[in-house]
Enzyme design. Sequence first.
Site, PDB file in Angstrom:
ATOM      1  CB  SER A 199      -1.157   0.210   0.740  1.00  9.39           C
ATOM      2  OG  SER A 199       0.049   0.744   2.486  1.00  9.39           O
ATOM      3  CE  LYS A 200      -1.730   6.534  -2.967  1.00  8.46           C
ATOM      4  NZ  LYS A 200      -3.429   5.569  -2.214  1.00  8.46           N
ATOM      5  NE  ARG A 201       0.492   0.606   6.365  1.00 11.70           N
ATOM      6  CZ  ARG A 201       1.255  -0.985   6.202  1.00 11.70           C
ATOM      7  NH1 ARG A 201       2.373  -0.223   6.806  1.00 11.70           N
ATOM      8  NH2 ARG A 201       1.043  -1.975   5.329  1.00 11.70           N
ATOM      9  CG  HIS A 202       4.605  -1.114   1.598  1.00 13.19           C
ATOM     10  ND1 HIS A 202       2.983  -1.326   2.254  1.00 13.19           N
ATOM     11  CD2 HIS A 202       5.262  -1.669   2.716  1.00 13.19           C
ATOM     12  CE1 HIS A 202       3.172  -2.119   2.414  1.00 13.19           C
ATOM     13  NE2 HIS A 202       4.350  -2.526   3.672  1.00 13.19           N
ATOM     14  N   GLY A 203       6.045   3.391   0.202  1.00 14.73           N
ATOM     15  CA  GLY A 203       6.217   4.462   0.088  1.00 14.73           C
ATOM     16  C   GLY A 203       5.946   4.349  -1.849  1.00 14.73           C
TER      17      GLY A 203
END
Length: 464
Positions: free
Chosen positions: A242-246
């Site tokens: 997800s976006k959390r992973h950069g």
Amino acid sequence: MIRTRFAPSPTGFLHIGGARTALFSWAFARHHGGQFILRIEDTDVARSTPDAVQAILDGMNWLGLTHDEGPFYQMQRMDRYKAVIQQMLAAGTAYPCYTSPDELERKREEQRAKGLKPRYDGTWRPEPGKILPTPPADVPPVVRFKNPTDGVVAWDDLVKGRIEIANAELDDLVIARADGTPTYNFCVVVDDWEMAITHVIRGDDHVNNTPRQINILKALGTEIPQYAHLSMILGDDGQKLSKRHGAVSVMQYDDEGYLPEAVLNYLGRLGWSHGDEEVFSMPQFCEWFNLDHITPSAAQFNTEKLNWLNAHYLKLADNARLVALVQPRLEARGVSITASPSLEAIIGLYKERVSTLNELADAAEVFYIDLHPQAEILAQHLTPEALPALAEFVAGLTDVAWEAPAINALIKRCIGNHGLKMPKLAMPLRVLLTGQAQTPSVDAVIVLFPRERVLKRLAAIPYN
Ligand code: GLU
């Protein structure tokens, strides 16, 4: 003729999972000398944007995943979907349903209250001998697909194996809303049929749609494509990507300094394998690629491995190409590139030592800016025993031949005269010239600069 498609919904960027789906669909078509079709599924007008369409096209273009047909836009095919709905109404494989949304909700509530799975109760479903209620005058009908009520719908998924769903589990799907617009699954079906898709390769978030789509295709009397549902990609931490992973958008990898061939090679190995092969070009991948070696389990992203591949492709890349990629990065940082030192020469020297284009830009930047090495690094390397050797080196620089072997000989002479080991002189030189203690061979770094620039950088310290 093998025909595959990539069918993104333009509601965001081309993310890394979508790019892998596109790559596998593309490679499968290329492997078989078939055709790859790009279809933009833009019927969710509230969430689809022209920017997202552009981001998808940019991502595909950057990766070099060229399509043979399209891009087709579903919003431009509405007439076609509506015509097929009329055809199905006429054939009796679809029917108008006048249950209003409020009534539907009320019935669902009742079912839930009784502990039942909420589903359409079939009020308007025509059956032989059944008398339908009189259509209300003021309710525009939706159109429902007349799903078979018994038996199973099954397919041999090319990744997941055989999947069977009892028809009793499936509702009569709404294929056109009350305003006449066709619904998502229906558009996919009509497109896969009319675009003569032979293999649907897509994310496994669509497994639930497949039985409904197959039933509609059967009702239309068409060929059923083969399906291959790819498992999801997990982040480095094992969580859903997800976006959390950069960097999840493909173009962000471009921003971060990855080469498209590295990203493609990396994605190619994400859930697919050919023996132990880790490094391969796209022509090689297309030659090897098939659906037999796709793992049905989730693939985990590994940034370290991507960096390793990127470093590999940076080493192979042509210097002139790297100049064209690094120069705009330096300009974006406000660094003005002068003819000397030559950016191409700097890149030639440093490309073996970095993992990304941005690291290459970092290395090149110090050659063009006013350098102020950090006090601690200077203090660490400019030791009292190094200073006299440095002073002798600076004096010798004014008339040494401007080539690495001559400079190397000068360095050796200076350390010899002062009884020092190479690093005692090489380290302060590196730090003074580049601000960094890690560089390629120092004589090679020195000759990248014009002589005056070296003298200027080395003059910035007191030698006694
Ligand atoms: N538009 C769908 C998506 O972006 C893909 C549909 C399909 O491949 O059948 O998830």
